[in-house]
Design an enzyme around this catalytic site. Sequence first.
Site, PDB file in Angstrom:
ATOM      1  N   HIS A  89      -8.357  31.734 -49.426  1.00  0.00           N
ATOM      2  CA  HIS A  89      -7.852  33.037 -49.865  1.00  0.00           C
ATOM      3  C   HIS A  89      -8.561  34.175 -49.138  1.00  0.00           C
ATOM      4  CE1 HIS A  89      -4.994  31.810 -52.903  1.00  0.00           C
ATOM      5  NE2 HIS A  89      -5.843  30.855 -53.265  1.00  0.00           N
ATOM      6  N   GLU A 128      -2.906  20.799 -55.935  1.00  0.00           N
ATOM      7  CA  GLU A 128      -2.551  22.174 -56.318  1.00  0.00           C
ATOM      8  C   GLU A 128      -1.157  22.490 -55.787  1.00  0.00           C
ATOM      9  OE1 GLU A 128      -5.361  25.213 -55.326  1.00  0.00           O
ATOM     10  OE2 GLU A 128      -6.920  24.382 -56.620  1.00  0.00           O
ATOM     11  N   TRP A 161       0.694  24.770 -56.328  1.00  0.00           N
ATOM     12  CA  TRP A 161       0.957  26.213 -56.230  1.00  0.00           C
ATOM     13  C   TRP A 161       0.291  26.866 -55.018  1.00  0.00           C
ATOM     14  CZ3 TRP A 161      -2.192  23.826 -59.847  1.00  0.00           C
ATOM     15  CH2 TRP A 161      -3.553  24.067 -59.715  1.00  0.00           C
ATOM     16  N   HIS A 162      -0.652  26.167 -54.391  1.00  0.00           N
ATOM     17  CA  HIS A 162      -1.428  26.782 -53.299  1.00  0.00           C
ATOM     18  C   HIS A 162      -0.807  26.438 -51.952  1.00  0.00           C
ATOM     19  CE1 HIS A 162      -5.409  28.052 -51.402  1.00  0.00           C
ATOM     20  NE2 HIS A 162      -4.854  27.346 -50.431  1.00  0.00           N
ATOM     21  N   ALA A 215     -13.404  27.671 -55.234  1.00  0.00           N
ATOM     22  CA  ALA A 215     -14.199  27.379 -54.039  1.00  0.00           C
ATOM     23  C   ALA A 215     -15.359  28.369 -53.964  1.00  0.00           C
ATOM     24  CB  ALA A 215     -13.317  27.504 -52.807  1.00  0.00           C
TER      25      ALA A 215
END
Length: 274
Positions: A144, A197, A199-200, A137
């Site tokens: 994050h 995603e 994992w996010h 991003a």
Amino acid sequence: MRKKNIIVTASHLAFILILLSLLFAYEKTGRKLFSFLTPMSLKPYACEDTVNVTPEYISNDLILVNRDHPIPSDFTPDPVFYRDTDVLMGSEIIESYGALSDHIRETFGDRIYVSSTYRTTEDQTRIYEEEGPEIAAAPGTSEHQTGLAVDLYTMYHAGMAFLDSPVGRYVNEHCSDFGFIIRYPDGKEDVTGFSFEPWHLRYVGQPHARIISENDLTLEEYLDMLEPGSWYSYNEYVLGRVPEDNIVVPSSLAGCNMSFSRDLCGYVIVTIVT
Ligand SMILES: [Zn+2]
């Protein structure tokens, strides 16, 4: 006889075509077309009268950050070290992440690891320059940078392979029990701007994580669904989205426990435990 056969074949063909296009629509719209089959777990709550309140604390749990909705320049994240590690996470998520991590260890005898969580603007700029806009991003638009997101993996299973591990599958199915959502789900690329995603994880807190997960929503869709000024009930909770310059709650619930989160869209989400 032959003509009749042709008509029968044509009608079969038409039926198959309709079926295929419905299946295609089902995939494309992320089950939206068929949502009437699974009733929304959020119910309207009749509120006759409201009263103004001044919250002592307004959290960031439900802030919306995406490519069209960057983090405002006056936003100040609050990263702290996770337990006795050098991993920095938003203070809001430490306890819930710890609970998820402990649960995985107790249930599977295995561990989840954090590959990325809080990033400074400088971190995000470097990642964006290294990996490009397809993967990362743009600075100012990454969750994050808020400290509310964690990227997870388990030993030998990172990225999409996270789902090949029992732990990864469990995290994807049950992270909402711990206040997290899979922020970029499969089939919602057009809404989130990101491909799947697994994992996010993004922290949104309860009961929002459960509602979002049970109804296959994204954070964008959930916030859109909460009509400003309307009130909703979900199990023992009553929720509402009100303008941040005029925070009100139903008068009849004014004495209940309640919490508040800004959404960075000009509103505050009120969460009341009845
Ligand atoms: Zn991430």
